[in-house]
Design a protein around this motif. Structure first.
Motif, short mmCIF file in Angstrom:
data_model
loop_
_atom_site.label_atom_id
_atom_site.label_comp_id
_atom_site.label_asym_id
_atom_site.label_seq_id
_atom_site.Cartn_x
_atom_site.Cartn_y
_atom_site.Cartn_z
N LEU A 22 -9.44 7.70 -8.20
CA LEU A 22 -10.15 6.50 -8.64
C LEU A 22 -9.26 5.28 -8.48
N LEU A 23 -8.05 5.37 -8.97
CA LEU A 23 -7.11 4.25 -8.92
C LEU A 23 -6.80 3.87 -7.47
N LEU A 24 -6.51 4.86 -6.63
CA LEU A 24 -6.19 4.58 -5.23
C LEU A 24 -7.43 4.15 -4.45
N GLY A 25 -8.59 4.64 -4.83
CA GLY A 25 -9.82 4.21 -4.17
C GLY A 25 -10.04 2.73 -4.32
N TYR A 26 -9.87 2.24 -5.54
CA TYR A 26 -10.03 0.80 -5.77
C TYR A 26 -8.93 0.03 -5.04
N TYR A 27 -7.69 0.46 -5.20
CA TYR A 27 -6.61 -0.26 -4.51
C TYR A 27 -6.87 -0.32 -3.00
N GLN B 220 0.83 -1.21 0.00
CA GLN B 220 0.00 0.00 0.00
C GLN B 220 0.86 1.26 0.00
N GLU B 221 1.90 1.28 0.81
CA GLU B 221 2.80 2.44 0.84
C GLU B 221 3.44 2.67 -0.53
N ALA B 222 3.89 1.60 -1.16
CA ALA B 222 4.54 1.72 -2.47
C ALA B 222 3.56 2.18 -3.55
N VAL B 223 2.34 1.67 -3.51
CA VAL B 223 1.32 2.08 -4.48
C VAL B 223 1.01 3.56 -4.32
N HIS B 224 0.79 4.00 -3.09
CA HIS B 224 0.48 5.42 -2.87
C HIS B 224 1.64 6.31 -3.31
N ALA B 225 2.86 5.90 -3.02
CA ALA B 225 4.03 6.70 -3.42
C ALA B 225 4.13 6.82 -4.94
N ALA B 226 3.72 5.79 -5.65
CA ALA B 226 3.81 5.80 -7.11
C ALA B 226 2.69 6.60 -7.76
N VAL B 227 1.56 6.75 -7.08
CA VAL B 227 0.36 7.31 -7.72
C VAL B 227 -0.01 8.71 -7.23
N GLU B 228 0.13 8.99 -5.94
CA GLU B 228 -0.39 10.23 -5.37
C GLU B 228 0.14 11.47 -6.09
N GLY B 229 -0.77 12.38 -6.36
CA GLY B 229 -0.41 13.66 -6.95
C GLY B 229 -0.24 13.66 -8.46
N LEU B 230 -0.42 12.52 -9.10
CA LEU B 230 -0.25 12.47 -10.55
C LEU B 230 -1.53 12.82 -11.28
N SER B 231 -1.38 13.47 -12.41
CA SER B 231 -2.51 13.81 -13.26
C SER B 231 -2.93 12.58 -14.06
N ALA C 100 4.36 -2.53 -8.20
CA ALA C 100 4.44 -1.22 -7.54
C ALA C 100 5.81 -0.58 -7.81
N GLY C 101 6.85 -1.38 -7.79
CA GLY C 101 8.19 -0.88 -8.10
C GLY C 101 8.29 -0.43 -9.55
N GLN C 102 7.65 -1.17 -10.45
CA GLN C 102 7.63 -0.76 -11.86
C GLN C 102 6.89 0.57 -12.02
N ALA C 103 5.78 0.73 -11.30
CA ALA C 103 5.03 1.99 -11.36
C ALA C 103 5.89 3.14 -10.85
N ALA C 104 6.65 2.90 -9.79
CA ALA C 104 7.54 3.95 -9.26
C ALA C 104 8.62 4.29 -10.29
N PHE C 105 9.13 3.29 -10.98
CA PHE C 105 10.13 3.53 -12.02
C PHE C 105 9.54 4.38 -13.15
N VAL C 106 8.33 4.02 -13.58
CA VAL C 106 7.67 4.80 -14.64
C VAL C 106 7.47 6.24 -14.18
N ILE D 54 1.43 3.56 -15.48
CA ILE D 54 1.21 3.49 -14.04
C ILE D 54 -0.23 3.04 -13.79
N ALA D 55 -1.17 3.57 -14.56
CA ALA D 55 -2.57 3.18 -14.38
C ALA D 55 -2.74 1.68 -14.55
N TRP D 56 -2.18 1.12 -15.63
CA TRP D 56 -2.33 -0.31 -15.86
C TRP D 56 -1.63 -1.11 -14.76
N LEU D 57 -0.42 -0.74 -14.40
CA LEU D 57 0.32 -1.49 -13.38
C LEU D 57 -0.43 -1.55 -12.06
N VAL D 58 -0.96 -0.42 -11.60
CA VAL D 58 -1.65 -0.39 -10.31
C VAL D 58 -3.03 -1.04 -10.43
#
Length: 169
Positions: free
Chosen positions: A103-108, A15-26, A156-162, A41-45
């Motif tokens: 939306l993405l984080l809500g589902y996760y 959860q921490e890794a997912v939020h770090a990769a997604v929060e604040g992105l358009s 989640a690591g791949q999303a952070a890389f992207v 990132i959308a597909w990965l998460v």
């Protein structure tokens, strides 16, 4: 620490890794591809959430959050309703477009909550229960949960890389 505590710690780290990769992105950043064949990132998460939802709900004997809380209609994806992303083509990856980080984080987060609720009631003996006989050897609950953790942390690591790649552009 008992089994449930150990597994909860692992799922909390996802959860921490997912939020770090997604929060604040358009939406543009979430749906961007670093090249024509790359995962977004959308597909990965979305995928890691769908796999966790599918596997944990199956093991728990509960309905997937995707259906029970009607996330399928909220995402409005042009995919089979039960799709988890496994084996997706490049075109199918590109079709997973999200309207917001919320939306993405809500589902996760809904999936995470259901997973943690199930895991919290487990003891070491429960982890030996066979949950999938389609494999040789059959898959135990413990092995299935470790598989979900490993897969989710990789994605989640791949999303952070992207995200890092996009931010350096």
């Amino acid at each position: 620490m008992n089994s449930a505590g150990l597994l909860t710690e692992a799922f909390d780290r996802i959860q921490e890794a997912v939020h770090a990769a997604v929060e604040g992105l358009s939406p543009d950043a979430l749906n961007a591809r670093v090249d024509d064949g790359a995962n977004t990132i959308a597909w990965l998460v979305w995928h890691l959430s769908r796999v966790q939802d599918d596997h944990v709900s199956d093991a728990a004997g509960t309905e997937q959050v995707w259906f029970a809380q009607d996330w399928a209609s909220r995402f409005e994806l042009p995919l089979a309703e039960g799709s988890t992303g496994y084996g997706h083509s490049s075109e199918e990856v590109a079709s997973v477009q999200v309207s917001s980080a919320e939306l993405l984080l809500g589902y996760y987060d809904a999936v995470h909550e259901q997973s943690i609720g199930f895991i919290g009631g487990l003891d070491g003996r429960a982890l030996d229960r066979i949950v999938d006989e389609a494999w040789s050897p059959p898959v135990t609950l413990g092995v299935r949960l470790i598989s979900v953790i490993a897969d989710d942390l990789q994605h989640a690591g791949q999303a952070a890389f992207v995200r890092g790649s996009l931010e350096r552009r």
